[in-house]
Design an enzyme around this catalytic site. Structure first.
Site, PDB file in Angstrom:
ATOM      1  N   GLU A   1       0.835  -1.207   0.000  1.00 41.09           N
ATOM      2  CA  GLU A   1       0.000   0.000   0.000  1.00 41.09           C
ATOM      3  C   GLU A   1       0.867   1.253   0.000  1.00 41.09           C
ATOM      4  OE1 GLU A   1      -2.964  -0.226   3.109  1.00 41.09           O
ATOM      5  OE2 GLU A   1      -4.259  -1.414   1.822  1.00 41.09           O
TER       6      GLU A   1
ATOM      7  N   GLU B   1      -6.784  -7.596  -0.668  1.00 41.90           N
ATOM      8  CA  GLU B   1      -7.125  -7.628   0.759  1.00 41.90           C
ATOM      9  C   GLU B   1      -8.547  -7.144   0.927  1.00 41.90           C
ATOM     10  OE1 GLU B   1      -4.770  -5.182   3.353  1.00 41.90           O
ATOM     11  OE2 GLU B   1      -2.910  -5.706   2.365  1.00 41.90           O
TER      12      GLU B   1
END
Ligand code: GLA
Length: 671
Positions: free
Chosen positions: A154, A311
């Site tokens: 991320e 995710e």
């Protein structure tokens, strides 16, 4: 360097998770792997935060544990989504180079002790991270278990905007590259105002905290720079891997409600497969609609190709003010909505719930309470369903409606000193999207300037910053027969954040057939009434129709008597304009009219029900797949024929979808 994409090769729809085995002893790994097999897990992300384990001291590498974990997963037939391990620097690195730590806009450093505490422009960080990535790529580049490379984690989640001196120097380099010399920069930033003219590059810094508001064009360029800086970091890691492994490479995007710092339109081409992390945001009015939007945007970034849900959660997260578990069946509904909207995978953060550390109250596939739990049973059920959906992989979502989305508009809209602090870009996008979603229409999210020729309806919500060519991509398409809806605050500024003069909506103005003179926003709780009977909020404007027909005008408020909804015949199409934010029901009614005019319909007819329904068709080479997700508490009936893949039932004409259930119908003949 952008190179041609390497396909992500996987059998069917991937089912997996982040796995952080560093937290556990080897006996737990064995139990984990046995349970992963029970659940049908076939893709596991490891080594995301592995740095301090792999390189416990500078230049001293120890791969024994990672070798062991990857070896055990491989033996069990589970493939690996391998992290480069660089997401968070080890303590020794920040001790050696404290200037790696990012600096906030007030000039204070952020301390280590959390994660991602590194400046995107830091050379010492980049050198150390690339050295680790190189060692990892060399060691596992040919490992048969490795199915995908997961660069960092991320990127920009916490550290996107750094104001340290090294970042300022990098920002100046970026500006030199963009403008060449100071004159065009001064013009682009409007520095003639407030005595801000620059005479030397070294006078320019990042837009740190100021006493008054900051120069908005400087802030906009700083966003662009910050996004580019992290992209260059991604490219550096990807280059290291690419020369040592033939496996596809990606990183996990955060196309979600609250992350605005990266312009993923400029990143997407570098990904071998677009991967996204998504968490339901219970601070929003309609989290399911936001999920659908994020999934559609992920597909948009993938250019319509399948993408990967890297995710999401089985239940509560730990980072919202109130962290809600999921309702019965919600894990399935969320997961399969992502698949419906083009994901070829369903992965979760994380496998086993942590008992220590910041995320110990974050849900997992294997909860603290173990396998005798509703979450575990739902995970196993989902694994079984995903397994039966293999044939869906590779198919593509069909959509007749496009919605134009822009990170640059997001940044420019939320700059300092705007007409109303209550105006948020993403809120406008979500409101428009929700209205389309509530009608069951499938929407492709496209960048400004996209070719719209395959669509019937285009929605342009709050596209505040627009280049002439980007507006023309919409208005020329309308002239060729398209139906477009442009909403307020669109077309206000150009790419330098300079106002388009001559009436707001700038380059859209002529096609919209309106002349907007003044903005008149209202307090968020103030209701505005329209002549059509609709209610609205947030915004009104003082304008007149030049060539457009007025469909509704403001009946009260600061713009009483002025147009609120207009429609202009433009070439052989029509250009609608919305000068306010209607209530959800009224927005839906307006979108229904537009859809009707454009001839856009949901993918199948649905009867009954009392809540939202996600209904999407993915088309493959030999069959199409109709996904129906019933979020309501009453059954619905969908008109479709084929084989239902969840239950295996044959459907002649209609399928019942019980409350809270998901049905996926293989339609043999082209629908
Ligand atoms: C992100 C991160 C994970 C984890 C989850 C929690 O997606 O990538 O490491 O922190 O958020 O929701």
């Amino acid at each position: 360097m952008t190179t041609s994409a390497r396909p992500f090769v996987h059998d069917g729809i991937a089912f997996g998770c982040d796995y952080n085995p560093e937290q556990w002893t080897p006996d737990v790994w064995d139990e984990d792997i046995a349970l992963m097999r029970e659940a049908g897990v076939d893709l596991v992300a490891v080594n995301i935060f592995g740095w301090s384990h792999l390189e416990p001291r500078p230049g001293e590498f120890d791969f024994r544990r990672l070798d062991d974990v990857i070896g055990r997963l491989h033996e069990a037939g589970i493939r690996v989504n391998l992290g480069t391990g660089t997401a968070s620097p080890p303590a020794w690195l920040t001790r050696m180079h404290p200037d790696i730590l990012p600096m906030a806009e007030d000039g204070t450093r952020r301390y280590p002790g959390g994660r991602q505490a590194w400046c995107p422009s830091s050379r010492p960080f980049r050198e150390a991270a690339l050295r680790l990535a190189e060692r990892v790529a060399e060691r596992y580049g040919d490992h048969p278990a490795v199915a995908l490379w997961h660069v960092s984690n991320e990127l920009g989640c916490h550290n996107a905007l750094c104001h340290c001196d090294e970042s300022a120097a990098a920002f100046r380099r970026w500006l030199r590259n963009r403008y060449g010399s100071l004159d065009p920069l001064n013009r682009a930033w409007g520095t003639a105002f407030w005595s801000q003219t620059y005479g030397d590059w070294d006078e320019i810094g990042t837009p740190r905290a100021t006493l008054s508001s900051r120069n908005p064009a400087q802030a906009l360029d700083f966003h662009r720079f910050s996004s580019d800086e992290l992209l260059s970091y991604y490219r550096a890691e990807a280059d290291v891997i690419r020369s040592r492994s033939a496996v596809s490479i990606t990183t996990n995007f955060m196309v979600t409600a609250h992350i605005e710092n990266l312009d993923y339109w400029s990143w997407a081409a570098d990904m071998d497969i677009v991967a996204n992390d998504h968490y339901l945001d219970h601070r929003l009015d309609d989290p399911n609609s936001e999920l659908a939007f994020a999934a559609d945007l992920s597909r948009g970034l993938a250019g319509g190709a399948p993408w990967l849900l890297m995710e999401h959660s089985t239940g509560a997260v730990n980072w919202q003010p109130l962290n809600k578990p999921k309702a019965k069946g919600e894990i399935l509904r969320n997961s399969l909505t992502h698949v419906a909207r083009g994901s070829d995978g369903v992965c979760f953060f994380q496998w086993r719930a942590s008992v220590q550390g910041s995320e110990k109250f974050h849900s997992a596939m294997l909860p603290h309470a173990g396998t005798d739990t509703a979450v575990w049973r739902e995970v196993v059920e989902l694994g079984g369903i995903v397994d039966r959906l293999g044939e869906v992989a590779g198919s593509r979502v069909e959509a007749e409606t496009a919605l134009v989305f822009s990170w640059e508009s997001w940044w420019a809209t939320q700059n300092d000193s705007r007409p109303s602090k209550a105006l948020g870009y993403l809120d406008q996008v979500h409101s428009a999207y929700s209205a389309l979603h509530s009608l069951g229409l499938t929407v492709d999210i496209v960048p400004p300037g996209a070719d719209l020729s395959s669509y019937r309806l285009a929605v342009v919500p709050g596209l505040h910053l627009v280049r002439e060519s980007e507006a023309a991509a919409v208005t020329d398409w309308v002239a060729d027969g398209g139906t477009a809806l442009v909403t307020f605050y669109s077309g206000t500024v150009d790419e330098d954040d300079r106002v388009w003069t001559g009436g707001y909506t700038g380059p859209f103005r002529e096609a919209l057939g309106i002349h907007v003179e003044e903005f008149a926003p209202v307090e968020p709780e103030t209701a505005l009434h329209l002549s059509s009977g609709a209610t609205a909020h947030l915004w009104s404007e003082r304008s007149r129709a030049t060539t457009a027909e007025v469909e509704a005008s403001f009946a009260d408020g600061p713009s009483a008597g002025h147009p609120a909804v207009t429609r202009n015949a433009w070439g052989s199409g029509s250009a609608w304009y919305l000068a306010t934010l209607p209530s959800p029901a009224d927005y839906r009614a307006l979108m229904a009219r537009l859809a009707d005019e454009a001839g856009v319909r949901p993918p199948a007819v649905v009867h009954g029900g009392d809540g939202a329904v996600d209904i999407v068709r993915r088309r493959g080479t030999d069959a199409s797949y109709l996904f129906v997700v019933n979020h309501g508490s009453a059954p619905i009936v969908v008109e479709a024929a084929g084989t239902e893949l969840v239950s295996g039932a044959l459907i002649a004409r209609c399928a019942e979808v019980p409350a809270g259930a998901v049905r996926i119908i293989r339609e043999e003949a082209a629908a």
